[in-house]
Design an enzyme around this catalytic site. Sequence first.
Site, PDB file in Angstrom:
ATOM      1  N   SER A  27      88.695  46.949   0.801  1.00 31.70           N
ATOM      2  CA  SER A  27      88.190  46.812  -0.615  1.00 31.70           C
ATOM      3  C   SER A  27      86.877  46.047  -0.481  1.00 31.70           C
ATOM      4  O   SER A  27      86.251  45.756   0.636  1.00 31.70           O
ATOM      5  CB  SER A  27      89.000  45.663  -1.257  1.00 31.70           C
ATOM      6  OG  SER A  27      88.937  44.613  -0.913  1.00 31.70           O
ATOM      7  N   LYS A 237      83.592  65.666  12.554  1.00 34.96           N
ATOM      8  CA  LYS A 237      84.809  65.244  12.774  1.00 34.96           C
ATOM      9  C   LYS A 237      85.611  64.955  11.623  1.00 34.96           C
ATOM     10  O   LYS A 237      86.829  65.084  11.687  1.00 34.96           O
ATOM     11  CB  LYS A 237      84.459  64.041  13.720  1.00 34.96           C
ATOM     12  CG  LYS A 237      85.551  63.517  14.533  1.00 34.96           C
ATOM     13  CD  LYS A 237      85.091  62.723  15.599  1.00 34.96           C
ATOM     14  CE  LYS A 237      86.212  61.864  16.206  1.00 34.96           C
ATOM     15  NZ  LYS A 237      85.869  60.614  16.769  1.00 34.96           N
ATOM     16  N   CYS A 422      75.756  31.329 -25.418  1.00 37.60           N
ATOM     17  CA  CYS A 422      76.932  30.940 -26.003  1.00 37.60           C
ATOM     18  C   CYS A 422      77.414  29.359 -25.723  1.00 37.60           C
ATOM     19  O   CYS A 422      76.782  28.534 -26.520  1.00 37.60           O
ATOM     20  CB  CYS A 422      78.003  31.832 -25.210  1.00 37.60           C
ATOM     21  SG  CYS A 422      79.650  31.894 -26.387  1.00 37.60           S
ATOM     22  N   GLY A 424      76.113  27.607 -23.727  1.00 39.07           N
ATOM     23  CA  GLY A 424      74.519  27.103 -23.345  1.00 39.07           C
ATOM     24  C   GLY A 424      73.777  26.943 -24.403  1.00 39.07           C
ATOM     25  O   GLY A 424      72.973  26.148 -24.884  1.00 39.07           O
ATOM     26  N   HIS A 574      76.336  36.923 -26.608  1.00 45.56           N
ATOM     27  CA  HIS A 574      76.187  37.319 -25.022  1.00 45.56           C
ATOM     28  C   HIS A 574      75.170  38.248 -24.805  1.00 45.56           C
ATOM     29  O   HIS A 574      75.517  39.351 -24.648  1.00 45.56           O
ATOM     30  CB  HIS A 574      77.267  37.499 -24.273  1.00 45.56           C
ATOM     31  CG  HIS A 574      78.302  36.265 -24.108  1.00 45.56           C
ATOM     32  ND1 HIS A 574      78.188  35.483 -23.008  1.00 45.56           N
ATOM     33  CD2 HIS A 574      79.232  35.601 -25.075  1.00 45.56           C
ATOM     34  CE1 HIS A 574      79.184  34.572 -23.285  1.00 45.56           C
ATOM     35  NE2 HIS A 574      79.890  34.760 -24.208  1.00 45.56           N
ATOM     36  N   GLU A 576      73.380  39.126 -22.567  1.00 45.44           N
ATOM     37  CA  GLU A 576      73.374  39.729 -21.026  1.00 45.44           C
ATOM     38  C   GLU A 576      74.198  40.933 -21.024  1.00 45.44           C
ATOM     39  O   GLU A 576      73.979  41.802 -20.271  1.00 45.44           O
ATOM     40  CB  GLU A 576      73.950  38.713 -20.235  1.00 45.44           C
ATOM     41  CG  GLU A 576      75.350  38.545 -20.253  1.00 45.44           C
ATOM     42  CD  GLU A 576      75.617  37.277 -20.983  1.00 45.44           C
ATOM     43  OE1 GLU A 576      75.007  37.051 -21.985  1.00 45.44           O
ATOM     44  OE2 GLU A 576      76.615  36.534 -20.858  1.00 45.44           O
TER      45      GLU A 576
END
Length: 599
Positions: A27, A237, A422, A424, A574, A576
Site C-alpha cells: 500500500s 519481462k 470551522c 478555527g 470548510h 478547503e
Amino acid sequence: MKRSSRRTATTSQKRHKYIFVVGGVMSGVGKGIATSSIGTLLQAKGFVVNLAKVDPYLNVDAGTMNPTEHGEVFVLNSGLETDQDMGNYERFLNRDLTQHDYMTSGMVYQSVIERERNLGYKGKCVEAIPHIRDEIVRRFEDGAKVNKSEISVIEIGGTVGDYQNIMFIEAARVLKIKHPEDVIFIMVSYLPIPHKIGEMKSRPTQNAVHQLAGYGVYTDIIIARSEMPVDQKRKEKIAVACNLPADNVISAPDIDSVYDVPLNFERDKLGDIIAKTLHLEPHKNAAQTAGLKAWKKFAESVKNGKNGTAKIAKKDKKGVPAKKEVNIAIVGKYFNTGDFVLTDAYVSVLEAIKYSAYALGVKPIIHTVNARDFESRKPNYAALKKFDGILVPGGFGEKGIEGKLAVIRYARENRIPYFGLCYGMQLLTIEYARNVLGLSDATTAEINPKAKHPIIDIMPDQKQKLIDKNYGGSMRLGSYLAKLKPETIAYEAYEKAGWMKTKGRGKDTITERHRHRYEVNPEYVERLSAVGQDGQPGLVFSGTSPDSTLMEIAELPRGTGPGQHPFFLGTQFHPEFLARPLRPHPLFTQFIKAATKKS
Ligand code: GLN
C-alpha cells in the site's frame, strides 16, 4: 460488413464503461493519485468520468474515524463523510462527486441486513455470496446510472491479498461477466530496487498479478510504480509473465509533484491504451475539450510556485512589495503518529494553500505547529514571528484549544494574517470575546456545556443527537447557502472570483460545505459585533445563513487603524473542500495575498 462494424462501435460507445484500479505488492504507492490521474486523462479526451472509491472497512462512513489514523474526512456536497482520496478525485476532475461514488463494506452490510430484517430476501438464507457481492454489483451499476457518466473509474481500497477487499474484487469479477467488453482492470504495483542488489525487481508485481488471476480477475494494464522509470526490458519481462502487451506496462517513477502524474502517464500513452482496451471510439466532444492544456499550465505553475516567481509583486499598485515565499503555519493537533509527523489529516487545507500560492506565483512553505506547544506557562511566541500567515483548521474537543487561542491572540495583536476554518473560526470568536470584550471565561459548550459564557454553543437540532449518542453522520454536514455582507473581505473575495450568485433570490449568496455541531451563540452576536467605546470596530459577521440565524463568516475590518487587521477571518464552513487546482479558493487566495505583504 463495414456498416455493421460501425454500428457495433457506436453501440459499444453508448454502453457504460468501468475501470477498476487495484493495488498490488504494497500500500501507499499512490493508487489514489493514479486513479485521479486516469480520470484527468479520460476527461481530457472528452469523456464524462466519475471516480469512485470502495473502502473495505466496516465503518459506514469515514466520519467516525480519528484523522491521525485515517487521514482527513472529506465531505461531499451531499454531506457524506468520505475518505480523503475523494478529495483528490474532485481536485483532479474539477467535478463534484456524489454519494454514489463512495462505498464501504459497512454501508453494504448495513443495507443487506436492513433488507433482511424487512423480509426483503423472502425467507432465503442471506449470505456473503451471493447477497453481499450482488449488493456491491448493484451499487456499481446504480452509480453508473445516477452519475450520468460514460466511464466510472473505481478504486478498490487495500492491496490484492487482503482478506477485507475480497468481496469487492469478487463483485468486480461478476460485473465483468455481465459486461465483458466494458470492464477492465488496472493494477498499480510497486517494483522495488533493493539497495544491496541495485536492480529493479519485477517478481513481486508478477506474483500480485498471478494472485489476482487466482480470483478469476485478469489484469489488463499495470501501472508500475518505482523509484526509477521502468525500462523496456522489464516491461517485456512483466508482459510475458503477466499475459499482456508490453505497452500496457506504464512506467510511473517517483516525481516531485503529484500534478505531473497525468502528464507522465500520457507520455506512456495510458489514455490511448485504455481507449483501445475498452474499445472506446474517440469521443465526439474531444475536439471541444482543451485536452490537457489547462492541466499542463497548472502543473507548470506548480514549478513556478516552487521557484517563487512572485507575479503579484509587479501587479501590486499600492507599492507593497510581495514576497517570493510565504511561510504559513498550520496550528493543529492531528500531526503526530508514533515517531512520525503526518499532514494527512489536513490534506485539503495544504492543497488549498498551494493552489492559491501557485496562482499568485509565490512559493508556499507550510509549517506544522503543534497547538499544545503554546500551552506552557511561557510559550515561545518568538517562534511565530517567522510566519507570514497562521491558519487554524477544523478540530474537535479540548486538547490543544488553549494553545490555539494563544496563537490566535498573537496573530491578532501582531497583525499576522490569520485564517480560521470551522473550529478555527469558533476559536477566533472566543479569543475576541475573551481578550477584546473582556469575557475571560468565554468558551465553547463543546468542552464545557455549563460554561458561564458559551460563546460557541450547540446547535438546537444537535442536542438530542448527543443525548441519544447518535454520532455517526449526524453533524450539520454538506452544502449550505450563506449570504454575504457587502464591503467585507469575504464579499469582495467571492465577488472578484465570480463565486457569488449575483441574480435572483439567491443574490449575494455562496454555497460551501460544512461539518460541525456547534455555532456562534446567537445570544452573543450583538455584543461581539458592537463597536466599542474606544472605537474598536467589533467583529463583522460577513456571512450568515440566509435567515441570518447562523454565523458563517467572522472577520475584522481590513485596515491599519485600531482594531483593524490585514486579514483576520474565520469560516464556519470548510472552504478547503472546494479548492481545486484549476479553481483556487477566493478566501485562501486573499489570505495568501495578505501573507505575501506581511512586513
Ligand atoms: N468541533 C466543532 C464543531 O463540532 C468544529 C468542527 C470542525 O472544525 N469541523 O462545531
